[in-house]
Design an enzyme around this catalytic site. Structure first.
Site, short mmCIF file in Angstrom:
data_model
loop_
_atom_site.label_atom_id
_atom_site.label_comp_id
_atom_site.label_asym_id
_atom_site.label_seq_id
_atom_site.Cartn_x
_atom_site.Cartn_y
_atom_site.Cartn_z
N TRP A 146 13.42 88.96 23.53
CA TRP A 146 14.12 88.92 22.24
C TRP A 146 14.39 87.49 21.80
O TRP A 146 14.75 87.26 20.64
CB TRP A 146 15.43 89.71 22.32
CG TRP A 146 16.47 89.11 23.22
CD1 TRP A 146 16.52 89.16 24.58
CD2 TRP A 146 17.62 88.35 22.82
NE1 TRP A 146 17.61 88.49 25.06
CE2 TRP A 146 18.33 87.98 24.00
CE3 TRP A 146 18.14 87.95 21.59
CZ2 TRP A 146 19.50 87.24 23.98
CZ3 TRP A 146 19.32 87.20 21.57
CH2 TRP A 146 19.99 86.85 22.76
N ASP A 147 14.20 86.54 22.70
CA ASP A 147 14.39 85.13 22.37
C ASP A 147 13.59 84.74 21.13
O ASP A 147 14.03 83.92 20.31
CB ASP A 147 13.91 84.23 23.52
CG ASP A 147 14.46 84.62 24.88
OD1 ASP A 147 15.05 85.71 24.99
OD2 ASP A 147 14.28 83.85 25.83
N GLU A 200 24.61 87.99 30.66
CA GLU A 200 24.06 88.83 31.72
C GLU A 200 24.85 88.75 33.02
O GLU A 200 24.46 89.36 34.02
CB GLU A 200 22.60 88.47 31.96
CG GLU A 200 21.72 88.82 30.76
CD GLU A 200 20.30 88.30 30.89
OE1 GLU A 200 19.41 88.88 30.24
OE2 GLU A 200 20.08 87.30 31.62
N LYS A 238 27.43 83.53 31.08
CA LYS A 238 26.14 82.87 31.27
C LYS A 238 25.68 82.17 30.00
O LYS A 238 25.14 81.07 30.04
CB LYS A 238 25.11 83.91 31.70
CG LYS A 238 23.72 83.35 31.98
CD LYS A 238 22.74 84.46 32.34
CE LYS A 238 21.35 83.91 32.63
NZ LYS A 238 20.37 84.99 32.83
N GLN A 239 25.88 82.81 28.85
CA GLN A 239 25.43 82.26 27.58
C GLN A 239 26.28 82.84 26.47
O GLN A 239 27.05 83.77 26.68
CB GLN A 239 23.96 82.60 27.33
CG GLN A 239 23.70 84.09 27.10
CD GLN A 239 22.23 84.43 27.13
OE1 GLN A 239 21.63 84.49 28.18
NE2 GLN A 239 21.65 84.68 25.97
#
Length: 753
Positions: free
Chosen positions: A356-357, A485, A587-588
């Site tokens: 999906w990036d 994640e 994580k992000q």
């Protein structure tokens, strides 16, 4: 906490080294990878290198479905894990000087230098050994994508004559490092020596899943000052032997030109062979200088539009150019069957051709830096795979379409349950890309046609995936993984719920504008979507003034990352997975990802409170994380944090921030450095179809400049003590600068704020 490993030199246009990194050879190989969108390779030496390294050559669209059924297999699991497979090693050239083979891992080398020239797309390394200077150049041709060129130049440095022998090999005896039980994915169909070189035809081994087998013809032809002394055709190799006498007064050159053709383009062996012969003649008719000139011109054309110029920091300049170079070496939109792999041509980790990036991070860059056809090809890629996305949803017992987390064909091929089953926010990214294209270009034809076909099926998925909580009179989404994640199987991830709500709303608005009876969206279905929109549960905390990442998040031990002992970082390499999941660490960007995508929906105060709450809890151990934080920090006026996050995203691989670049580069996240400058420092926005800028200049820089394509126009934006906008091509344009509406006819200058 800045923990970096920098093994390459700083130069605005080059990646340089002055020694063979025996201990960090894998990292050096990753950083000197090259490609041309059709194929590419890690920065492996052609010559023998007996120490640890990762030999890797990859061909776009060529892959293998590896089995994933295990003891805990459950209904709905993907049947296979799609792997980017290591292709035939065609760079191999054994070098003997005066009957001694040169092993670059142990040879006594002098004056070693290596440089990846990003301006022209050429990797060069040189060294002196045994009284001979060796210079090796390689490039993967942009002008002729099937062509890779390797040139060896020899010059005596000791005033003596030397016997030089070369064994040029095409080697099909290769493997993947992540292969199960050392299994191999290739079998050789044919090897043959010809008057102008040799060729080898290989085919991927049969698989259990009905996925096509790929056939690859690899041919080597030669130019230069050496004469061929022998040829061999072995079971999995072809070898051409060459010899030459190097005299003190006469340097020698040797060229190996490799052609690679696949069954993706030519279906039969006779056709593959015929085209390879024709292409050989075409390539043979050109000198090295002609081939190199075509390469340099092709890269110059790309850089003319894409280059971002930074004054005052060679580190920052090198970072953005490196990322753009590797992105364009991976994908430039020529083939709508392809997408942007997470490692590109630089490694095997993650598998898959696309995540999906692409939709969330790459589409904005390609919209601005390439012809709109490039982005449209990315959209077409997903539209062509709509039936497979419907299949993925049916596997989960759901309506509509579920686009895969990892894929080559549109069928999900990721083998981790928390990804395959739960990270469904990816579906919203597909819809957002359609919106992004439409809003940026002003072209609504795709939306009205293919776009709506995709949107309706995604909307149907969300409407089926939610459930109604009678107790709360709210619709909810349980059992998901958000962008963070480091949390699995959570309930009511704010980002996922927000994105699902937006998709339903955008689809209804688009159907209102472009009715499509053929899609059979009933009035009852529309009413259901509207009800979900009105009653979707979006967790908030009024006291803190934040959107809550998911149910229960605020009950964690919310110790900031700054209070951790640095030896714990990165968490994913030092903590058990159980400890990671129980921690509050992100994580992000998760909540902040949604605030970035829908920035016009929220006040500056909402953005500030959420940023100040979540960023201190974020470890940025995803390559996708720093850019979003850089953009929001810039908007909020947190200049130091914006620059810190830019440096991290721009030099993530160059400085090996996450201690994993040896596995390959983080290709899709490389868009982040451009996003951080253009969407962050320059504050370019296109909300509601109107272009605006509010640039700031980082104190550590003296200026920066970039170009964008926008609705048939070419603009140049320069930021220093003053901001200058130039209209280089196209009609006059109304836009906002620092909140003031102007009409840009030729140029506009104002003070930088």
């Amino acid at each position: 906490m800045k923990q970096i490993k920098r093994i390459m030199g700083i130069d605005p246009w080059k990646i340089t080294a002055n020694k063979v990194e025996v201990e960090n050879r894998r990292l050096q190989e990753s950083l000197t990878s090259i490609g041309n969108g059709y194929m590419g390779m890690r920065g492996n030496f052609s010559e023998t290198f007996s120490a640890d390294h990762h030999q890797g050559t990859y061909i776009a669209g060529v892959w293998f479905p590896d089995k994933t059924r295990v003891g805990w297999w459950k209904n709905g699991y993907p049947e296979y894990f799609g792997k980017a497979i290591n292709a035939v090693n065609f760079a191999k050239v054994s070098l003997l000087i005066d009957q001694s083979e040169i092993d670059l891992a142990i040879a006594d080398l002098a004056d070693f230098e290596m440089a990846l020239d990003m301006k022209q797309g050429v990797l060069t390394y040189r060294y002196v050994v045994g009284g001979v200077q060796v210079v090796v150049e390689r490039f993967f041709s942009i002008a002729t994508p099937e062509l890779a060129v390797f040139r060896f130049s020899f010059e005596a440095t000791d005033g003596k004559s030397h016997d030089i022998r070369l064994e040029s090999v095409i080697d099909a005896d290769v493997h993947n490092e992540d292969a199960n039980y050392d299994e191999k994915f290739w079998k050789t169909l044919k090897t043959e020596n010809t008057s102008d070189g040799s060729f080898l035809i290989s085919e991927t081994v049969p698989n259990l899943f009905g996925v096509e087998q790929f056939t690859v013809l690899t041919k080597q032809i030669f130019k230069g000052d050496f004469h061929c002394t022998n040829q061999e055709s072995l079971e999995d190799q072809v070898i051409d032997y060459f010899e030459g006498e190097l005299k003190p007064t006469r340097p020698l050159n040797f060229e190996k030109r490799v052609l690679v053709l696949t069954s993706r383009d030519y279906q039969t062996l006779p056709e593959l062979t015929k085209v390879s012969e024709e292409l050989s003649q075409e390539v043979n008719a050109q000198t090295y200088e002609q081939l190199f000139s075509a390469q340099a011109q092709a890269w110059a054309k790309r850089w003319e539009l894409a280059d971002v110029q930074i004054d005052g920091s060679d580190e920052a300049q090198q970072g953005i150019r490196f990322n753009l170079f590797q992105l364009f070496s991976t994908y430039y939109g020529e083939d709508e069957r392809l997408n942007i792999g997470p490692k590109g041509f630089t490694g095997e980790k993650y598998g898959g051709a696309t995540y999906w990036d692409t939709e969330a991070y790459a589409v904005p860059l390609y919209l601005a830096l390439a012809d709109t056809a490039v982005t449209k090809n990315l959209l077409k890629y997903r539209h062509q795979q709509l039936p497979q996305a419907q299949h993925n949803a049916r596997q989960q017992g759901l309506a509509g379409a579920l686009y895969p987390m990892v894929t080559f064909t549109g069928i999900e091929c990721h083998n981790e349950w928390e990804i395959t089953f739960e990270e469904i926010h990816r579906n919203g990214a597909m819809a957002y890309a359609i919106y992004n294209y439409t809003n940026y270009t002003g072209d609504e034809t795709y939306l009205a046609n293919e776009g709506l076909e995709v949107l309706v099926e995604i909307a149907r998925f969300w409407a089926d995936r939610v459930h109604y909580s009678q107790r709360n009179d709210k619709y909810m989404i349980h059992g998901v993984t958000g962008p963070n994640e480091y949390e699995n199987n959570i309930n009511n991830n704010w980002y996922t719920n927000t994105l699902a709500t937006w998709v339903l709303k955008y689809t209804l608005e688009s159907l209102q504008k472009y009715p499509r009876e053929d899609l059979k969206v009933s009035q009852k279905e529309k009413q259901k979507w509207e009800e979900i929109i009105q009653k979707m549960y979006l967790p908030e905390d009024g006291t803190l003034g934040i959107f809550v990442q998911h149910d229960g998040y605020l009950d964690k031990d919310l110790t900031p990352v700054a209070d951790l002992d640095p030896k714990n970082l990165p968490l994913n390499q030092n903590w058990s997975w159980d400890r990671v999941l129980r921690s509050p660490y992100i994580k992000q960007a998760d909540v902040l990802q949604g605030i970035y995508l829908f920035g016009d929906h929220y006040t500056m105060e909402q953005k500030r409170k959420n940023f100040e709450f979540y960023e201190p809890l974020t470890v940025h151990e995803s390559s996708l994380s720093p850019s979003i934080h850089a953009i929001l920090a810039a908007e909020l006026g947190f200049a130091d944090k914006a620059v810190e996050m830019y440096e991290r995203t721009a030099r993530l691989d160059l400085d090996d921030y996450n201690n994993d670049t040896e596995d390959g580069l983080h290709i899709t996240s490389m868009t982040g450095s451009w996003l951080a400058i253009v969407h962050g420092f320059a504050q370019m926005k296109t909300w509601n179809g109107k272009l605006s800028f509010a640039p700031f200049l980082p104190e550590v820089w003296t200026g920066y400049a970039f170009h964008i394509n926008y609705r048939g126009r070419l603009l140049k934006i320069s930021v220093g003590e003053k901001v200058e906008l130039e209209l280089l091509k196209g009609k006059a344009l109304k836009l906002d600068v620092y909140g003031k509406t102007i009409e840009l006819i030729t140029s506009y200058v104002t003070e930088t704020k």
